[in-house]
Design a protein around this motif. Sequence first.
Motif, PDB file in Angstrom:
ATOM      1  N   GLN A 131      30.809  38.914  46.991  1.00 40.88           N
ATOM      2  CA  GLN A 131      32.305  39.199  47.091  1.00 40.88           C
ATOM      3  C   GLN A 131      32.434  39.508  45.553  1.00 40.88           C
ATOM      4  OE1 GLN A 131      34.490  36.072  48.761  1.00 40.88           O
ATOM      5  NE2 GLN A 131      34.308  37.014  50.723  1.00 40.88           N
ATOM      6  N   LEU A 132      32.063  38.574  44.933  1.00 40.53           N
ATOM      7  CA  LEU A 132      32.327  38.837  43.315  1.00 40.53           C
ATOM      8  C   LEU A 132      31.553  40.339  42.811  1.00 40.53           C
ATOM      9  CD1 LEU A 132      33.344  37.726  40.728  1.00 40.53           C
ATOM     10  CD2 LEU A 132      31.150  36.463  40.450  1.00 40.53           C
ATOM     11  N   ALA A 133      30.219  40.426  43.658  1.00 39.10           N
ATOM     12  CA  ALA A 133      29.440  41.630  43.223  1.00 39.10           C
ATOM     13  C   ALA A 133      30.298  42.961  43.428  1.00 39.10           C
ATOM     14  CB  ALA A 133      28.404  41.778  44.004  1.00 39.10           C
ATOM     15  N   VAL A 134      30.852  42.947  44.753  1.00 34.85           N
ATOM     16  CA  VAL A 134      31.865  44.066  45.260  1.00 34.85           C
ATOM     17  C   VAL A 134      32.934  44.199  44.276  1.00 34.85           C
ATOM     18  CG1 VAL A 134      33.180  44.707  47.043  1.00 34.85           C
ATOM     19  CG2 VAL A 134      31.019  43.899  47.789  1.00 34.85           C
ATOM     20  N   ARG A 135      33.626  43.050  44.091  1.00 27.94           N
ATOM     21  CA  ARG A 135      34.720  43.318  42.948  1.00 27.94           C
ATOM     22  C   ARG A 135      34.220  43.969  41.568  1.00 27.94           C
ATOM     23  NH1 ARG A 135      36.894  38.686  43.810  1.00 27.94           N
ATOM     24  NH2 ARG A 135      36.042  37.349  41.943  1.00 27.94           N
TER      25      ARG A 135
ATOM     26  N   LYS B  93      33.594  47.482  41.937  1.00 30.50           N
ATOM     27  CA  LYS B  93      34.874  48.231  41.901  1.00 30.50           C
ATOM     28  C   LYS B  93      35.349  48.544  40.464  1.00 30.50           C
ATOM     29  CE  LYS B  93      36.043  47.849  46.901  1.00 30.50           C
ATOM     30  NZ  LYS B  93      36.907  47.660  47.863  1.00 30.50           N
ATOM     31  N   GLU B  94      35.526  47.490  39.792  1.00 28.70           N
ATOM     32  CA  GLU B  94      36.033  47.322  38.461  1.00 28.70           C
ATOM     33  C   GLU B  94      35.552  48.430  37.444  1.00 28.70           C
ATOM     34  OE1 GLU B  94      35.751  43.503  37.473  1.00 28.70           O
ATOM     35  OE2 GLU B  94      37.865  42.930  38.397  1.00 28.70           O
ATOM     36  N   ASN B  95      33.940  48.505  37.768  1.00 22.58           N
ATOM     37  CA  ASN B  95      33.001  49.351  36.989  1.00 22.58           C
ATOM     38  C   ASN B  95      33.209  50.693  37.348  1.00 22.58           C
ATOM     39  OD1 ASN B  95      31.371  47.938  34.867  1.00 22.58           O
ATOM     40  ND2 ASN B  95      30.927  46.437  36.551  1.00 22.58           N
TER      41      ASN B  95
END
Length: 338
Positions: A305-309, A312-314
Amino acid sequence: MNKQTNQQAEKKKNPLSAIIIVLVVLAVLGAAAMIGMRIPDTMELERKMDVAAASINADGVTALAAAIEQHPQAANLADARRLADEMIKVAIDEATAATDYRTLEAFTAALKENTAWKPYATEENQKKLADAWAETLRRMQKDQDQLNELKAVAARIVNAPALVPADIGAVADFRLPVGLAGSEETRIAAVYAAAIALKAQDLADSTLALAADKEKVRAGTEEPCEECGRQGTVPCQSCVRNPGKCPSCNGTGVMKATKLVGKKFESVDQPCTRCDGSGQCAACKGTGKRECFYCKGTTKRVNTQLAVRSMKENLKQLIADIDRQGAELERLKAAAAR
């Protein structure tokens, strides 16, 4: 007496010869003085030429042009001017080949505004600069068209409810142009985070290998591992009652065995087969601890979940960088049209 009188009379008859001698002496002294004045200028200008030739850029040309003005008596003045002119041409060619519009901007401004550059604002140099701008803007427009396609894919990934491997692959395969080279780490971080979220380990490994700051890229997908209390190790379950010691021999290295001796059975000592007589727990090699299964000893655990966030930020940052580059291109096109 008569001889001396004759000499004096001769000098009075030929005053021109004495004047000529005086003029020759003065000429020699003047030439010597002029040479003496030119030597320091020549040597200093030679030094400035060597320095300038080692830094072929706007600053190097400016420094050389200023030196030429400061040393008008130098014997190598013509050579210095030729060098400055050649440096301008070489720098323009190199900037064009690298799509380096910032160098072209610096040269354009210098030719217009820097008085020391005026002798080099020739028609030939002006045309060379104009051609360089035309080629650079053409390349930048081509790059921007491709960047806009990447922007569309990135926006689709950001807004999609689920990850599409084909879209992630498109971002992974894209190579940013020179003008956006500073955003390469952002692209890498986005692809790595997406690969972690997709559990695509091969893509994650190959992408991470490209990163300049691998720790920073990984940080966007990891959190402290609470399974091991952020230690990276957990108690060894094989020797939990007696940490570090072989559970079969309790750390003695020997164990009892029953053997037939003669006609009766007797208990004898022999090396422990489980630890080969070392007395240490074979599973943890006597440390009493095992590597954490969840974080593999790193003290950090992947969080999808942290990886997906993070992905998206990058990608949002990459989209902003693409828009910024597009605005820069429009600014340059407007400046070129004036």
